[in-house]
Design a protein around this motif. Structure first.
Motif, PDB file in Angstrom:
ATOM      1  N   LEU A 177      -1.761   5.978  14.044  1.00  0.00           N
ATOM      2  CA  LEU A 177      -0.742   6.350  14.403  1.00  0.00           C
ATOM      3  C   LEU A 177       0.240   4.863  14.062  1.00  0.00           C
ATOM      4  O   LEU A 177       1.226   5.643  13.392  1.00  0.00           O
ATOM      5  CB  LEU A 177      -0.605   6.234  16.362  1.00  0.00           C
ATOM      6  N   ALA A 178       0.346   3.524  13.563  1.00  0.00           N
ATOM      7  CA  ALA A 178       0.238   3.051  13.279  1.00  0.00           C
ATOM      8  C   ALA A 178       0.466   3.050  11.849  1.00  0.00           C
ATOM      9  O   ALA A 178      -0.804   2.549  11.218  1.00  0.00           O
ATOM     10  CB  ALA A 178       0.365   1.664  13.988  1.00  0.00           C
ATOM     11  N   GLU A 179       1.386   3.005  11.036  1.00  0.00           N
ATOM     12  CA  GLU A 179       1.912   2.604   9.804  1.00  0.00           C
ATOM     13  C   GLU A 179       1.355   1.489   9.160  1.00  0.00           C
ATOM     14  O   GLU A 179       2.105   1.382   7.948  1.00  0.00           O
ATOM     15  CB  GLU A 179       2.053   3.866   8.896  1.00  0.00           C
ATOM     16  N   VAL A 180       1.637   0.512  10.575  1.00  0.00           N
ATOM     17  CA  VAL A 180       2.398  -1.126  10.363  1.00  0.00           C
ATOM     18  C   VAL A 180       0.466  -1.757  10.650  1.00  0.00           C
ATOM     19  O   VAL A 180       0.348  -1.551  11.216  1.00  0.00           O
ATOM     20  CB  VAL A 180       3.918  -1.376  10.969  1.00  0.00           C
ATOM     21  N   THR A 181       0.747  -3.372   9.991  1.00  0.00           N
ATOM     22  CA  THR A 181      -0.171  -4.710  10.498  1.00  0.00           C
ATOM     23  C   THR A 181       1.112  -5.084  11.432  1.00  0.00           C
ATOM     24  O   THR A 181       2.023  -5.774  10.725  1.00  0.00           O
ATOM     25  CB  THR A 181      -0.757  -4.848   9.217  1.00  0.00           C
ATOM     26  N   HIS A 182       1.064  -5.291  13.045  1.00  0.00           N
ATOM     27  CA  HIS A 182       1.714  -5.828  13.640  1.00  0.00           C
ATOM     28  C   HIS A 182       0.929  -6.762  14.700  1.00  0.00           C
ATOM     29  O   HIS A 182       0.406  -5.915  15.191  1.00  0.00           O
ATOM     30  CB  HIS A 182       2.404  -5.279  14.227  1.00  0.00           C
ATOM     31  N   PRO A 183       1.235  -7.736  14.843  1.00  0.00           N
ATOM     32  CA  PRO A 183       0.462  -8.960  16.489  1.00  0.00           C
ATOM     33  C   PRO A 183       0.320  -7.901  17.126  1.00  0.00           C
ATOM     34  O   PRO A 183      -0.900  -8.358  18.365  1.00  0.00           O
ATOM     35  CB  PRO A 183       0.643 -10.142  15.602  1.00  0.00           C
ATOM     36  N   ARG A 184       1.312  -7.534  17.149  1.00  0.00           N
ATOM     37  CA  ARG A 184       1.750  -6.640  18.952  1.00  0.00           C
ATOM     38  C   ARG A 184       1.151  -5.326  18.857  1.00  0.00           C
ATOM     39  O   ARG A 184       1.756  -4.899  19.884  1.00  0.00           O
ATOM     40  CB  ARG A 184       2.530  -7.014  19.447  1.00  0.00           C
ATOM     41  N   ILE A 185       0.286  -4.693  17.813  1.00  0.00           N
ATOM     42  CA  ILE A 185       0.110  -3.390  17.642  1.00  0.00           C
ATOM     43  C   ILE A 185      -0.841  -3.061  17.492  1.00  0.00           C
ATOM     44  O   ILE A 185      -1.858  -3.858  16.989  1.00  0.00           O
ATOM     45  CB  ILE A 185       0.707  -2.152  16.685  1.00  0.00           C
TER      46      ILE A 185
ATOM     47  N   ASP B  60      -0.186  -5.550   3.352  1.00  0.00           N
ATOM     48  CA  ASP B  60      -1.401  -4.097   3.651  1.00  0.00           C
ATOM     49  C   ASP B  60      -0.181  -3.717   4.305  1.00  0.00           C
ATOM     50  O   ASP B  60      -0.879  -3.472   5.822  1.00  0.00           O
ATOM     51  CB  ASP B  60      -2.741  -5.390   4.374  1.00  0.00           C
ATOM     52  N   ARG B  61       0.171  -2.623   4.019  1.00  0.00           N
ATOM     53  CA  ARG B  61       0.883  -1.392   4.733  1.00  0.00           C
ATOM     54  C   ARG B  61       0.610  -0.943   3.826  1.00  0.00           C
ATOM     55  O   ARG B  61       1.718  -0.950   3.062  1.00  0.00           O
ATOM     56  CB  ARG B  61       1.658  -2.512   5.604  1.00  0.00           C
ATOM     57  N   ILE B  62       1.320   0.221   4.606  1.00  0.00           N
ATOM     58  CA  ILE B  62       2.197   1.362   3.847  1.00  0.00           C
ATOM     59  C   ILE B  62       3.376   1.745   3.623  1.00  0.00           C
ATOM     60  O   ILE B  62       4.121   1.961   5.360  1.00  0.00           O
ATOM     61  CB  ILE B  62       1.361   3.026   4.069  1.00  0.00           C
ATOM     62  N   CYS B  63       4.042   1.132   2.463  1.00  0.00           N
ATOM     63  CA  CYS B  63       5.105   1.022   2.458  1.00  0.00           C
ATOM     64  C   CYS B  63       5.711   2.338   1.348  1.00  0.00           C
ATOM     65  O   CYS B  63       6.965   2.791   1.798  1.00  0.00           O
ATOM     66  CB  CYS B  63       5.945  -0.072   1.732  1.00  0.00           C
ATOM     67  N   VAL B  64       5.458   3.389   1.147  1.00  0.00           N
ATOM     68  CA  VAL B  64       5.725   4.410   0.494  1.00  0.00           C
ATOM     69  C   VAL B  64       4.657   5.626   0.674  1.00  0.00           C
ATOM     70  O   VAL B  64       3.624   5.569   0.603  1.00  0.00           O
ATOM     71  CB  VAL B  64       5.771   3.814  -0.697  1.00  0.00           C
TER      72      VAL B  64
ATOM     73  N   ALA C  85       0.712  -1.277  -0.281  1.00  0.00           N
ATOM     74  CA  ALA C  85      -0.126   0.482  -0.141  1.00  0.00           C
ATOM     75  C   ALA C  85       0.696   1.632  -0.394  1.00  0.00           C
ATOM     76  O   ALA C  85       1.853   1.205   0.035  1.00  0.00           O
ATOM     77  CB  ALA C  85      -0.735  -0.276   0.819  1.00  0.00           C
ATOM     78  N   HIS C  86       0.215   1.565  -0.485  1.00  0.00           N
ATOM     79  CA  HIS C  86       1.074   3.026  -0.481  1.00  0.00           C
ATOM     80  C   HIS C  86       0.025   4.235  -0.292  1.00  0.00           C
ATOM     81  O   HIS C  86      -0.700   4.730   0.688  1.00  0.00           O
ATOM     82  CB  HIS C  86       1.531   4.189  -1.317  1.00  0.00           C
ATOM     83  N   ALA C  87       0.023   5.841   0.497  1.00  0.00           N
ATOM     84  CA  ALA C  87      -0.359   7.367   0.866  1.00  0.00           C
ATOM     85  C   ALA C  87       0.389   8.019  -0.089  1.00  0.00           C
ATOM     86  O   ALA C  87       1.705   8.107  -0.173  1.00  0.00           O
ATOM     87  CB  ALA C  87       0.019   7.054   2.891  1.00  0.00           C
ATOM     88  N   ARG C  88      -0.846   8.998   0.333  1.00  0.00           N
ATOM     89  CA  ARG C  88      -0.333   9.847  -0.778  1.00  0.00           C
ATOM     90  C   ARG C  88      -0.205  11.697   0.325  1.00  0.00           C
ATOM     91  O   ARG C  88      -0.773  11.317   0.986  1.00  0.00           O
ATOM     92  CB  ARG C  88      -1.324  10.921  -1.788  1.00  0.00           C
ATOM     93  N   TYR C  89       0.776  12.109   0.085  1.00  0.00           N
ATOM     94  CA  TYR C  89       1.071  13.023   1.272  1.00  0.00           C
ATOM     95  C   TYR C  89       0.562  14.724  -0.101  1.00  0.00           C
ATOM     96  O   TYR C  89      -0.074  15.085  -0.696  1.00  0.00           O
ATOM     97  CB  TYR C  89       2.530  14.264   0.385  1.00  0.00           C
ATOM     98  N   ALA C  90      -0.897  14.545   0.890  1.00  0.00           N
ATOM     99  CA  ALA C  90      -1.864  15.201   0.652  1.00  0.00           C
ATOM    100  C   ALA C  90      -1.549  16.858   0.493  1.00  0.00           C
ATOM    101  O   ALA C  90      -0.915  17.128   1.673  1.00  0.00           O
ATOM    102  CB  ALA C  90      -3.029  15.168   1.777  1.00  0.00           C
ATOM    103  N   HIS C  91      -2.074  17.612  -0.141  1.00  0.00           N
ATOM    104  CA  HIS C  91      -2.301  18.697  -0.481  1.00  0.00           C
ATOM    105  C   HIS C  91      -3.198  19.777   0.096  1.00  0.00           C
ATOM    106  O   HIS C  91      -4.551  19.058  -0.061  1.00  0.00           O
ATOM    107  CB  HIS C  91      -1.523  19.540  -1.390  1.00  0.00           C
ATOM    108  N   ALA C  92      -3.537  20.895  -0.667  1.00  0.00           N
ATOM    109  CA  ALA C  92      -4.591  21.910  -0.326  1.00  0.00           C
ATOM    110  C   ALA C  92      -5.639  21.463  -0.601  1.00  0.00           C
ATOM    111  O   ALA C  92      -7.002  21.364  -0.519  1.00  0.00           O
ATOM    112  CB  ALA C  92      -3.688  23.433  -1.113  1.00  0.00           C
ATOM    113  N   ARG C  93      -5.066  20.544  -2.177  1.00  0.00           N
ATOM    114  CA  ARG C  93      -5.962  19.792  -3.247  1.00  0.00           C
ATOM    115  C   ARG C  93      -6.851  18.857  -2.645  1.00  0.00           C
ATOM    116  O   ARG C  93      -8.124  18.469  -2.521  1.00  0.00           O
ATOM    117  CB  ARG C  93      -5.391  20.102  -4.329  1.00  0.00           C
TER     118      ARG C  93
ATOM    119  N   PRO D  50      -7.715   4.199  -1.599  1.00  0.00           N
ATOM    120  CA  PRO D  50      -8.966   4.084  -0.851  1.00  0.00           C
ATOM    121  C   PRO D  50      -8.772   2.410  -1.310  1.00  0.00           C
ATOM    122  O   PRO D  50      -9.704   1.477  -0.665  1.00  0.00           O
ATOM    123  CB  PRO D  50      -9.526   4.820  -0.980  1.00  0.00           C
ATOM    124  N   ALA D  51      -7.909   2.043  -2.583  1.00  0.00           N
ATOM    125  CA  ALA D  51      -8.264   0.644  -3.368  1.00  0.00           C
ATOM    126  C   ALA D  51      -7.459  -0.161  -2.386  1.00  0.00           C
ATOM    127  O   ALA D  51      -6.725  -1.186  -2.591  1.00  0.00           O
ATOM    128  CB  ALA D  51      -7.787   1.179  -4.558  1.00  0.00           C
ATOM    129  N   ALA D  52      -6.865   0.108  -1.468  1.00  0.00           N
ATOM    130  CA  ALA D  52      -5.539  -0.442  -0.521  1.00  0.00           C
ATOM    131  C   ALA D  52      -6.892  -2.100   0.415  1.00  0.00           C
ATOM    132  O   ALA D  52      -5.564  -2.990   0.401  1.00  0.00           O
ATOM    133  CB  ALA D  52      -5.086  -0.028   0.050  1.00  0.00           C
TER     134      ALA D  52
END
Length: 747
Positions: free
Chosen positions: A591-599, A208-212, A119-127, A138-140
């Protein structure tokens, strides 16, 4: 030979290049080579690459003799790659912290598949997002790990809904060489690489984790530029179908690629910002010809709307298609206008209704709300429950947005804001209770009693003290703030520090009730069985140490402050520790952008008090939650990595580092050391906590709500509660705390 080759094409990105390269070289997993290709960039990008190559042996800087475009630049990097897997990264993007470790772990789990999609996340800006927060694709949802760990594209065709970019995947280099994959010139160069790679892969896997973190350029990017280069799309898809023609075993995938191609053509055609004036008819003719050439049975669209659009392409009715799109835009504008008109009419009717209700007599009713019409929570909730117990003649009503009405107990009336029932309640209730500002349209009547409960002990600067701190105050209406304070009859306080602060920063003629906080009563009344049930409900394993991580909001940042690599923290502290992560409500993102069994993300949990009861320790920075959690007499650890910046922008009433409730860490390594050495629950930490509790929790004894109700609702004035000796105010410990096995790494 490294595990990963990260290839970065570079052209006119000097402003973001340091961040991009740093995000790769600072990864906790460092078995990598970074191949950066200077595509004859006219700015300082080439010099930046040479600087990094001289400083880090893992960096290879290639300089091309002429500008070729991102496709050939990536090919140049591929020719030098030696890693088991190849990852691509655009030079204005960044790898998320811990991304390579997560990718390496997933590759090992899935037996080294040909392609891993993440998965990835966009650096959001005003738009895209005024808050500046990174927005997850969203397609992730297509990356959810269901079914077999590895599969083929025909088994999970939904992967084609993801961004067809090269930078959200890891490719086995031997597979790339076997398939003869390479990049072409021109725009949309990702198309003839991404789709052939997905189709030819014998084994695909997902993460299923934001890597980029992907940055959408506001200027100069392909999607925001008008020009004929968008016509390159036709040739790129011809290459895709040529790839299928050369491999008969891929023939069953033609319908999937046909639909993807047609949707892509329509997206470009109907986006006015892309095609130059006068070229739309030409683009449509070419799209129609290619549509007819590659159309196959079973390749049609699935929904009526898309079937109509495809049909117009097939018929060559490009004006009809544009008209259909324009009609859709007109309908959308009309719906928005009608909704606005309806809101205006409704507002006028509601205002008239409120004025009529103000002329009717008051009744024995108490209206409660918390956090700006949020759910049933905090001090108002504890007081409301006690009113029902001690003053049954008073009807209680809770105001909450529709999404939170389900949190209100059945015995309490529920109303949504800006409804007839809402304005009736505000006009006729004798008692109004809230922990934030009251509705600015409220007209206080003679005989109405307003109780302001607040929602925390102030460490950060509040109220009128923000007038000299514009960065923190932002658009605060101080006149409205004073007017709201003038309506209060009672102001609830937890301690002397809060009393002095509120009376100075929210000046009012009201009566201060320094009674302790009702929301903390549960800490003194919950049994070990109650705590055990809460832990089970959160999924905390038996015998584990649960650490609640709850940082506060930052006024000097638009996005969320994430100073900790939570995956590394969880991994380092060992299998006996579970992190409960709770993001500040202002951010609306975990807070966490990872999928981890102990988070375990508990940001959406409605009761922070229940989370505190379930946790063996609190990890925070400057959140007022520490003042409440201190009642539990359980360890508190402060992570003050940016104290100077926080204090400079927001301002504080005392130096938390000089008077902390427990151990203080300035860095992630110090934090890990505090836990791994046991300092977090040592004798010194216990001494600090005892002094902190004595200063800030002198009245919390489990009866604060009762004192408030007897004073405000029953007019039984008894003055301040007696200060209970510290040793007599200790709440029940967590269930079987002494008997639980100490987790590895914390002794």
């Amino acid at each position: 030979m490294p595990r990963f080759s990260v290839i970065v094409p570079v052209f006119k990105v000097q402003a973001h290049l340091h961040d991009c390269l740093g995000s790769v070289l600072s990864q906790s997993y460092d078995d990598l080579e970074l191949i950066a290709v200077d595509d004859c960039s006219p700015d300082a990008s080439g010099a930046i690459l040479d600087e990094h190559a001289a400083r880090d042996r893992r960096v290879t800087a290639l300089h091309l003799g002429s500008t070729t475009g991102p496709g050939p630049a990536r090919n140049a990097g591929l020719a030098h790659a030696t890693g088991d897997y190849v990852l691509f990264l655009d030079a204005d993007d960044a790898l998320a912290p811990g991304a390579l470790q997560a990718v390496a772990d997933r590759l090992k789990e899935t037996g080294d598949p040909d392609v891993l999609v993440y998965a990835h996340a966009r650096y959001a800006h005003a738009r895209t997002s005024p808050s500046g927060e990174r927005v997850r694709d969203p397609a992730a949802a297509q990356l959810t790990e269901t079914g077999p760990a590895t599969f083929r594209l025909a088994d999970r065709p939904g992967l084609l809904r993801l961004t067809g970019a090269v930078w959200n995947k890891a490719y086995r280099r031997a597979f790339v060489e076997e398939q003869g994959l390479g990049f072409t010139t021109g725009c949309y160069e990702d198309v003839p690489w991404t789709y052939p790679a997905l189709m030819a892969a014998g084994t695909l896997a997902t993460l299923d984790r934001i890597c980029v973190h992907h940055r959408e350029r506001r200027h100069g990017g392909l999607l925001s530029t008008t020009g004929r280069r968008h016509f390159d799309l036709f040739e790129q898809y011809e290459r895709v179908f040529a790839f299928i023609d050369e491999r008969p075993e891929l023939a069953p995938l033609r319908p999937l690629m046909f639909r993807r191609m047609a949707d892509h053509f329509l997206a470009v055609f109907t986006t006015r910002a892309r095609l130059p004036r006068g070229s739309r008819a030409e683009f449509f003719r070419r799209a129609r010809a290619q549509y007819r050439r590659h159309r196959v049975p079973g390749g049609g669209p699935r929904t009526l709307r898309v079937r109509v659009r495809h049909g117009l392409v097939r018929l060559g009715a490009h004006r009809a298609l544009l008209g259909l799109e324009a009609l859709g835009a007109v309908r959308a504008r009309a719906r928005r206008s009608l909704r606005a008109l309806g809101r205006a009419l409704c507002s006028g009717v509601l205002h008239l209704h409120y004025r009529i209700q103000l002329r009717l007599p008051l009744r024995d009713e108490a209206v409660f709300s918390a956090y700006g019409n949020g759910g049933y929570a905090c001090n108002p909730a504890a007081i409301e429950a006690k009113v029902r117990e001690l003053v049954p003649r008073v009807r209680t009503t809770w105001v909450a947005a529709p999404a939170h009405l389900h949190t209100v107990p059945p015995a309490t009336a529920r109303v949504a804001p800006d409804t007839f029932a809402y304005w009736t309640a505000l006009a006729r209730a004798t008692y109004l209770v809230s922990n934030v500002e009251f509705d600015g349209r409220l007209v206080k009547r003679k005989g109405q009693v307003l109780l302001q409960t607040h929602h925390g002990t102030p460490l950060k600067t509040m109220g009128l003290d923000l007038m000299d701190r514009p960065a923190a105050a932002r658009d605060t209406d101080f006149a409205a703030l004073v007017a709201d304070s003038d309506m209060w009859d009672y102001s609830l306080s937890a301690n002397l520090h809060s009393t002095l602060t509120w009376e100075r920063t929210r000046p009012s003629g009201c009566t201060t009730l320094e009674y302790g906080y009702p929301r903390n009563d549960v800490f003194h009344r919950a049994s070990a069985a109650d705590v055990a049930r809460l832990r089970d409900g959160l999924g905390i394993p038996a015998g584990a140490t649960a650490v609640l991580y709850a940082p506060t909001h930052r006024d000097y940042r638009r996005g969320q402050h994430r100073p900790l690599d939570l995956e590394r923290v969880a991994r380092t502290l060992g299998p006996g520790v579970v992190l409960l992560t709770r993001a500040h409500p202002a951010y609306g993102a975990p807070l966490a952008e990872v999928t981890h069994p102990r988070i375990i993300d508990v940001s959406g949990h409605r009761s922070v008090e229940q989370l505190c009861l379930a946790a063996d320790a609190l990890l925070t920075d400057y959140s007022s939650l520490m003042f409440d959690y201190a009642n539990l007499d359980r360890p508190i650890v402060i992570h003050a990595d940016d104290w100077e910046a926080y204090e400079a922008v927001r301002g504080t009433y005392f130096d938390l580092r000089a008077f902390p409730p427990g151990a203080v860490a300035r860095t992630e390594d110090e934090l890990i050391d505090i836990f791994s050495t046991g300092h977090w629950r040592g004798s010194r930490s216990a001494q600090l906590r005892a002094a902190f509790r004595a200063r800030f929790c002198p009245h919390d004894d489990g009866h604060a709500a009762e004192r408030v109700v007897r004073r405000v609702f029953l007019d039984q004035s008894g003055g301040r509660p007696p200060v209970v000796p510290l040793e007599d105010r200790r709440p029940a410990p967590a269930p079987a705390a002494a008997a639980r096995r100490e987790p590895a790494g914390l002794v």
